[in-house]
Write an enzyme that holds these catalytic residues in place. Sequence first.
Site, mmCIF file in Angstrom:
data_model
loop_
_atom_site.group_PDB
_atom_site.id
_atom_site.type_symbol
_atom_site.label_atom_id
_atom_site.label_comp_id
_atom_site.label_asym_id
_atom_site.label_seq_id
_atom_site.Cartn_x
_atom_site.Cartn_y
_atom_site.Cartn_z
ATOM 1 C CD GLN A 48 -0.990 -0.804 3.651
ATOM 2 O OE1 GLN A 48 -2.203 -0.802 3.603
ATOM 3 N NE2 GLN A 48 -0.325 -1.348 4.666
ATOM 4 C CG ASP A 103 1.329 4.385 16.510
ATOM 5 O OD1 ASP A 103 2.556 4.205 16.406
ATOM 6 O OD2 ASP A 103 0.829 5.233 17.268
ATOM 7 C CD GLU A 123 0.510 -4.104 9.586
ATOM 8 O OE1 GLU A 123 -0.290 -3.601 10.387
ATOM 9 O OE2 GLU A 123 0.380 -4.027 8.341
ATOM 10 C CG ASP A 154 -3.078 -12.080 4.352
ATOM 11 O OD1 ASP A 154 -3.933 -11.704 5.182
ATOM 12 O OD2 ASP A 154 -3.333 -12.240 3.151
ATOM 13 N N GLY A 155 -3.082 -11.535 7.930
ATOM 14 C CA GLY A 155 -3.965 -12.009 8.998
ATOM 15 C C GLY A 155 -4.945 -13.072 8.534
ATOM 16 C CG ASP A 172 -6.645 -1.926 14.805
ATOM 17 O OD1 ASP A 172 -7.432 -1.189 14.195
ATOM 18 O OD2 ASP A 172 -5.641 -1.504 15.409
ATOM 19 C CG ASP A 175 -12.660 1.717 6.157
ATOM 20 O OD1 ASP A 175 -12.954 1.134 7.218
ATOM 21 O OD2 ASP A 175 -12.808 2.937 5.990
ATOM 22 N N PRO A 179 -4.996 -4.655 1.049
ATOM 23 C CG PRO A 179 -3.275 -4.171 2.566
ATOM 24 C CD PRO A 179 -4.024 -3.593 1.405
HETATM 25 N N1 SAM Z 1 -5.285 1.204 15.317
HETATM 26 C C1 SAM Z 1 -4.071 1.082 14.517
HETATM 27 C C2 SAM Z 1 -3.036 2.041 14.986
HETATM 28 O O1 SAM Z 1 -3.028 2.395 16.186
HETATM 29 O O2 SAM Z 1 -2.180 2.416 14.183
HETATM 30 C C3 SAM Z 1 -4.402 1.292 13.074
HETATM 31 C C4 SAM Z 1 -4.489 0.003 12.368
HETATM 32 S S1 SAM Z 1 -4.958 0.251 10.710
HETATM 33 C C5 SAM Z 1 -6.710 0.564 10.955
HETATM 34 C C6 SAM Z 1 -5.030 -1.327 10.006
HETATM 35 C C7 SAM Z 1 -3.707 -2.074 9.836
HETATM 36 O O3 SAM Z 1 -4.029 -3.352 9.282
HETATM 37 C C8 SAM Z 1 -2.713 -1.447 8.875
HETATM 38 O O4 SAM Z 1 -1.462 -1.316 9.525
HETATM 39 C C9 SAM Z 1 -2.627 -2.436 7.692
HETATM 40 O O5 SAM Z 1 -1.341 -2.522 7.101
HETATM 41 C C10 SAM Z 1 -3.020 -3.739 8.383
HETATM 42 N N2 SAM Z 1 -3.586 -4.763 7.499
HETATM 43 C C11 SAM Z 1 -4.365 -4.577 6.398
HETATM 44 N N3 SAM Z 1 -4.689 -5.755 5.855
HETATM 45 C C12 SAM Z 1 -4.128 -6.719 6.637
HETATM 46 C C13 SAM Z 1 -4.092 -8.142 6.599
HETATM 47 N N4 SAM Z 1 -4.707 -8.821 5.624
HETATM 48 N N5 SAM Z 1 -3.410 -8.796 7.580
HETATM 49 C C14 SAM Z 1 -2.776 -8.130 8.558
HETATM 50 N N6 SAM Z 1 -2.762 -6.774 8.647
HETATM 51 C C15 SAM Z 1 -3.427 -6.089 7.704
#
Ligand code: SAM
Length: 293
Positions: A48, A103, A123, A154-155, A172, A175, A179
Amino acid sequence: MTNHKYSLTGYHKEENEELWLWDDLPELDMEIGYKVGSLLHYEHSPFQEISIVETKAFGRMLVLDGTPQVTAKDGFIYNEMITHIAMAAHPKPQKVAMIGGGDCGPAREALKYESVQQIDVVEIDPRVIEVCRTWMTKETGQEREGLIRTVLKDGYKWIQEQKNMYDVLLVDRSDPYGPAVSLYKPQFYQYVYDSLTDDGIAVFQSGSPYYSGILKKTSSSLRKLFPIVHTYICSIPSFPGGIWSFTIASKKWDPLEADLNGLQWQDAKYINPEIFQASFVLPQYIKSALEEK
Ligand code: SAM
């Protein structure tokens, strides 16, 4: 006003050379603008576009693919609300996991619970964690920070390998784009169920209850699997519409009956025992949407 697009997603330079980030909500014909004081970091990772900007209203913001994810000034609300409701609803959370690191704010909140022995932060994109460490929250020096283990996977794939493992799992997720799309697949909810212990609890970021249909879909998918499912809400000024939803799904412990003596809210800035209870009180338009067939 003639905008010409900057090279980054969502960023526009205005005629007078001000830089703005426009969070595009195409399905609503809306864009929400944030004036950028400075663009501190940007890169394209394999997953991303990652940027960090400084804004007057919200301080530093982590922005992924042009959408703000967490801000220095109001990030505490999201972090506390995704974490404490489940952590207090479970009488003794020992093994905790979160999908989506960023974060790592929720992991720091979960550490406040003495019973916790391990926190796995899953993550997909290592660069988000590294960039946040540089520009958002540095090492906090929290005594028990060593309990946090980062899993760079990948979660969606990772969760399929976890069976009967976690007391609390926080989803967490960003949207549903890039990924994160797989974290909204119907099958994902079954994998989450299977990853929990017999009395485990999961919480899902479930979007704006006003603008998006994510909440309804999340809630109805979870109701097919879990005996206890509730929606709760909070106000996050930097998110579109301000009001945000989470969905909690539990195999045994009902958060509405939680013993709030265990809630670790002493140094919190948003949650307290009254907010814990009040967050489950929903406006009628949300209740009606959830009840609709
Ligand atoms: N609350 C968090 C913070 O304090 O920064 C924000 C998290 S952000 C909403 C979502 C995170 O999910 C991003 O860091 C993104 O890279 C990760 N992400 C997206 N798709 C994912 C996946 N398939 N597996 C694991 N992590 C993923």
